[in-house]
Design a protein around this motif. Structure first.
Motif, PDB file in Angstrom:
ATOM      1  N   LEU A 161     -16.038 -30.061 -17.619  1.00 58.60           N
ATOM      2  CA  LEU A 161     -17.293 -29.837 -18.340  1.00 58.60           C
ATOM      3  C   LEU A 161     -17.246 -28.446 -18.948  1.00 58.60           C
ATOM      4  CD1 LEU A 161     -20.107 -30.924 -19.069  1.00 58.60           C
ATOM      5  CD2 LEU A 161     -20.953 -29.877 -16.957  1.00 58.60           C
ATOM      6  N   VAL A 162     -17.270 -28.393 -20.285  1.00 58.46           N
ATOM      7  CA  VAL A 162     -17.190 -27.113 -20.992  1.00 58.46           C
ATOM      8  C   VAL A 162     -18.339 -27.013 -21.994  1.00 58.46           C
ATOM      9  CG1 VAL A 162     -14.685 -26.903 -20.744  1.00 58.46           C
ATOM     10  CG2 VAL A 162     -15.626 -28.026 -22.759  1.00 58.46           C
TER      11      VAL A 162
ATOM     12  N   MET B 171     -17.841 -37.192 -23.464  1.00 62.20           N
ATOM     13  CA  MET B 171     -19.263 -37.286 -23.787  1.00 62.20           C
ATOM     14  C   MET B 171     -19.707 -35.900 -24.217  1.00 62.20           C
ATOM     15  SD  MET B 171     -22.449 -38.180 -21.253  1.00 62.20           S
ATOM     16  CE  MET B 171     -22.535 -39.933 -21.423  1.00 62.20           C
ATOM     17  N   SER B 172     -20.449 -35.833 -25.327  1.00 61.46           N
ATOM     18  CA  SER B 172     -20.945 -34.552 -25.837  1.00 61.46           C
ATOM     19  C   SER B 172     -22.467 -34.610 -25.907  1.00 61.46           C
ATOM     20  CB  SER B 172     -20.409 -34.280 -27.240  1.00 61.46           C
ATOM     21  OG  SER B 172     -19.007 -34.368 -27.268  1.00 61.46           O
TER      22      SER B 172
ATOM     23  N   GLY C 238     -22.276 -24.756 -28.989  1.00 64.98           N
ATOM     24  CA  GLY C 238     -23.643 -25.201 -28.744  1.00 64.98           C
ATOM     25  C   GLY C 238     -23.787 -26.549 -28.071  1.00 64.98           C
ATOM     26  N   GLU C 239     -22.693 -27.133 -27.604  1.00 64.19           N
ATOM     27  CA  GLU C 239     -22.758 -28.440 -26.941  1.00 64.19           C
ATOM     28  C   GLU C 239     -21.934 -28.445 -25.670  1.00 64.19           C
ATOM     29  OE1 GLU C 239     -23.533 -32.040 -30.003  1.00 64.19           O
ATOM     30  OE2 GLU C 239     -21.448 -31.538 -29.651  1.00 64.19           O
ATOM     31  N   TYR C 240     -22.380 -29.256 -24.732  1.00 65.28           N
ATOM     32  CA  TYR C 240     -21.598 -29.513 -23.528  1.00 65.28           C
ATOM     33  C   TYR C 240     -20.657 -30.673 -23.825  1.00 65.28           C
ATOM     34  CZ  TYR C 240     -25.096 -26.651 -21.221  1.00 65.28           C
ATOM     35  OH  TYR C 240     -25.913 -25.618 -20.867  1.00 65.28           O
ATOM     36  N   HIS C 241     -19.438 -30.572 -23.311  1.00 63.39           N
ATOM     37  CA  HIS C 241     -18.440 -31.626 -23.491  1.00 63.39           C
ATOM     38  C   HIS C 241     -17.897 -31.990 -22.113  1.00 63.39           C
ATOM     39  CE1 HIS C 241     -18.143 -31.076 -27.879  1.00 63.39           C
ATOM     40  NE2 HIS C 241     -18.420 -29.810 -27.588  1.00 63.39           N
TER      41      HIS C 241
ATOM     42  N   ASP D 294     -29.074 -35.515 -29.848  1.00 63.25           N
ATOM     43  CA  ASP D 294     -27.982 -36.486 -29.924  1.00 63.25           C
ATOM     44  C   ASP D 294     -27.037 -36.382 -28.739  1.00 63.25           C
ATOM     45  OD1 ASP D 294     -28.815 -37.708 -32.221  1.00 63.25           O
ATOM     46  OD2 ASP D 294     -27.379 -36.696 -33.536  1.00 63.25           O
ATOM     47  N   VAL D 295     -26.575 -37.546 -28.304  1.00 64.77           N
ATOM     48  CA  VAL D 295     -25.530 -37.676 -27.293  1.00 64.77           C
ATOM     49  C   VAL D 295     -24.421 -38.486 -27.949  1.00 64.77           C
ATOM     50  CG1 VAL D 295     -24.931 -38.622 -25.032  1.00 64.77           C
ATOM     51  CG2 VAL D 295     -27.225 -37.684 -25.413  1.00 64.77           C
TER      52      VAL D 295
END
Length: 180
Positions: free
Chosen positions: A103-104, A84-85, A108-111, A66-67
């Motif tokens: 960008l972090v 955006m995740s 478990g996800e990039y944000h 998922d995005v």
């Protein structure tokens, strides 16, 4: 006398119809509106006001995760992307931040945050290979609809915030949070 009474009744009915038509055309509700392609044909709408948030979630067609694109309705009733995740880098995914963006990696996800890109409208092609696009709004998990349940697969829709009249409101499908 009967002729005068008929004229008065006819005038009253005509005037009432004119008032009703005018009332039906006055914009009454701001909404996130989904139009067919690049037309004025309303397919669906969701009542939203300035500062309301919503997300478009889709499954990436290559890495099948998922995005989530995060949006807010601006005071000018435009659509501003704020974040955006995503969980994996790949084709179409950002790999670094620019300008004021950040960008972090969290939980478990990039944000990718501080995107601050404003759009008057957004064109969307509904999925066919992986038709998992959905609209999520509010703080309740039930406030979600699947595009495949409301729009034709492979169709082109234009999404924008508009003030709808009562007449326009009645023409499109009102989206609700019944996990349809």
């Amino acid at each position: 006398m009967k002729l005068h009474k008929k004229r008065r009744t006819f005038f009253f009915i005509g005037f009432s119809l004119l008032v009703l038509i005018i009332i039906m055309m006055i914009p009454v509700q701001s909404s996130l509106v989904f139009y067919k392609e690049n037309t004025n044909t309303i397919l669906a709408h969701l009542p939203l006001n300035a500062n309301d948030h919503f997300n478009i979630v889709y499954t990436h067609s290559i890495h099948l995760t998922d995005v989530t694109e995060h949006y807010v309705v601006t005071d000018d009733y435009e659509i501003k992307q704020t974040e955006m995740s995503f969980s994996e880098f790949g084709i179409g995914m950002p790999s670094y931040a620019t300008g004021d963006q950040e960008l972090v990696f969290e939980e478990g996800e990039y944000h990718l945050r501080n995107i601050n890109t404003t759009h008057a409208e957004i064109a969307i092609r509904t999925g066919y290979v992986v038709p998992e696009q959905r609209l999520v709004w509010g703080n309740d998990a039930e406030n979600q609809i699947w595009f495949k349940d409301h729009f034709e697969l492979r169709s082109w829709i234009t999404m924008k915030v508009d003030h709808l009249s009562l007449w326009q409101w009645l023409k499109g499908e009102q989206l609700n949070g019944n996990n349809e």
